[in-house]
Write an enzyme that holds these catalytic residues in place. Structure first.
Site, PDB file in Angstrom:
ATOM      1  N   SER A  83       0.730  -1.154   0.024  1.00 15.17           N
ATOM      2  CA  SER A  83       0.172   0.130  -0.041  1.00 15.17           C
ATOM      3  C   SER A  83       1.043   1.338  -0.011  1.00 15.17           C
ATOM      4  CB  SER A  83      -1.017   0.124   1.161  1.00 15.17           C
ATOM      5  OG  SER A  83      -0.254  -0.133   2.335  1.00 15.17           O
ATOM      6  N   HIS A 136      -2.244  -3.035  -5.976  1.00 13.47           N
ATOM      7  CA  HIS A 136      -2.829  -2.496  -4.704  1.00 13.47           C
ATOM      8  C   HIS A 136      -4.455  -2.690  -4.449  1.00 13.47           C
ATOM      9  CE1 HIS A 136      -3.449   0.714  -1.528  1.00 13.47           C
ATOM     10  NE2 HIS A 136      -3.532  -0.355  -0.957  1.00 13.47           N
ATOM     11  N   GLU A 153      -5.318  -0.179  -7.470  1.00 17.66           N
ATOM     12  CA  GLU A 153      -4.606   0.748  -7.781  1.00 17.66           C
ATOM     13  C   GLU A 153      -3.290   0.044  -8.348  1.00 17.66           C
ATOM     14  OE1 GLU A 153      -2.674   4.829  -5.544  1.00 17.66           O
ATOM     15  OE2 GLU A 153      -3.133   2.963  -4.308  1.00 17.66           O
ATOM     16  N   ASN A 172      -2.969   6.193  -0.474  1.00 19.09           N
ATOM     17  CA  ASN A 172      -2.551   6.595   0.714  1.00 19.09           C
ATOM     18  C   ASN A 172      -1.645   7.695   1.134  1.00 19.09           C
ATOM     19  OD1 ASN A 172      -3.311   4.479   2.550  1.00 19.09           O
ATOM     20  ND2 ASN A 172      -2.220   2.889   1.424  1.00 19.09           N
TER      21      ASN A 172
END
Length: 295
Positions: free
Chosen positions: A118, A139, A151, A189
């Site tokens: 992540s 991800h 992702e 993130n």
């Protein structure tokens, strides 16, 4: 692609295996712990049962999905004939690099190596292999069977062919892929973790309480879950790890983890996984209680 290996049978790993198996891929779910694999199999079966109960899946499709998954404790046996490997181990850069060294050695030369990280650099992970052009980030969001986003992160050397293959594969799984470049935290993130960190700072500085902070974000910003509850669900240790990657990667103090978050993780208060974080989680109940410390 027909044969997939997933390395790590935890929350993300079993979810990824579930989704691929449900879409008729043959999946080797690999973990060094036989007990962890058995727990993962039980989790997948329970999640499939929920889908059957909601008429999203037939009983026959559930059984076929389970039959598509093979549990494996030996890495070499789990990856010897696969088209794609997705690593879903703990968010630790040295662990991931060690896994990718082994994958590079044991997988066929044509195998694409993906990581579900992540936040950790795809380029750094790829650097320990002899096939950096075939290493990519994939991800998934938690819970994997429910969340639509994947992702896709291109490492510095990842080819367009590999990127397009993984993008099309994500569509096959019923997901919506978004391709991004390899910088700390990627997109998800890099935006989410500073928000969570700021919510923790607001609590730490006494601006508002847990319930108040989460209520403002749910009712004022239409978020389905407040940032402190979301942090508990992600895992406070995972949040801390990602913030440290951002802080180190950019060298910017705005990413420095809140001291309260650091203390909570050191005390073993990691959220849902430990039963207590910003909220207390009663086994078998969905009721949330604000942790005693924050009353």
């Amino acid at each position: 692609m027909k044969n997939i290996a997933v390395i790590g049978s935890g929350t993300m790993g079993n979810g990824i295996a579930h989704v691929f198996a449900q879409h008729q891929f043959k999946v080797n779910l690999v973990d060094i712990s036989k007990n962890a694999l058995e727990r993962a199999q039980q989790t997948i079966a329970k999640n499939l049962d929920r889908m059957v109960a909601k008429d999203q899946l037939t009983a026959e499709q559930k059984e076929q999905t389970l039959q598509n998954i093979t549990l494996q404790t030996e890495l070499a046996l789990g990856v010897q004939e696969v088209d794609l490997v997705i690593e879903a181990a703990t968010e630790n850069v040295e662990l991931k690099k060690q896994i990718f060294r082994e994958l590079d050695e044991k997988c066929p030369a044509s195998t694409i190596l993906a990581t579900n990280t992540s936040s950790i650099s795809i380029t750094q992970i790829a650097s320990v292999t002899n096939r950096p052009e075939k290493v990519i980030g994939m991800h998934f969001m938690n819970p994997v069977p429910v969340m639509k986003l994947v992702e896709i992160i291109k490492g510095y050397n990842t080819t367009e062919e590999v990127t397009e293959t993984v993008r099309q594969l994500s569509h096959t799984l019923g997901k919506t892929p978004v391709v991004v470049n390899d910088y700390p935290g990627f997109i998800a993130n890099r935006i989410l973790m500073p928000m969570i960190n700021e919510a923790i700072y607001s609590l730490y500085e006494g601006v508002a309480g847990v319930t108040e902070i989460d209520t403002v974000m749910k009712l004022g910003m239409a978020h389905p879950m407040g940032p402190l509850q979301l942090a508990d669900f992600i895992g406070l240790d995972v949040c801390l790890s990602i913030l440290r990657v951002l802080h180190e990667g950019f060298g910017n103090p705005k990413y420095a983890p809140c001291p309260l978050l650091v203390n909570m993780v050191q005390a073993g208060h990691k959220g849902v996984k430990s039963g207590i974080g910003f909220y207390t989680y009663t086994p078998g109940s969905k009721d949330l209680l604000v942790a005693e410390r924050f009353r």
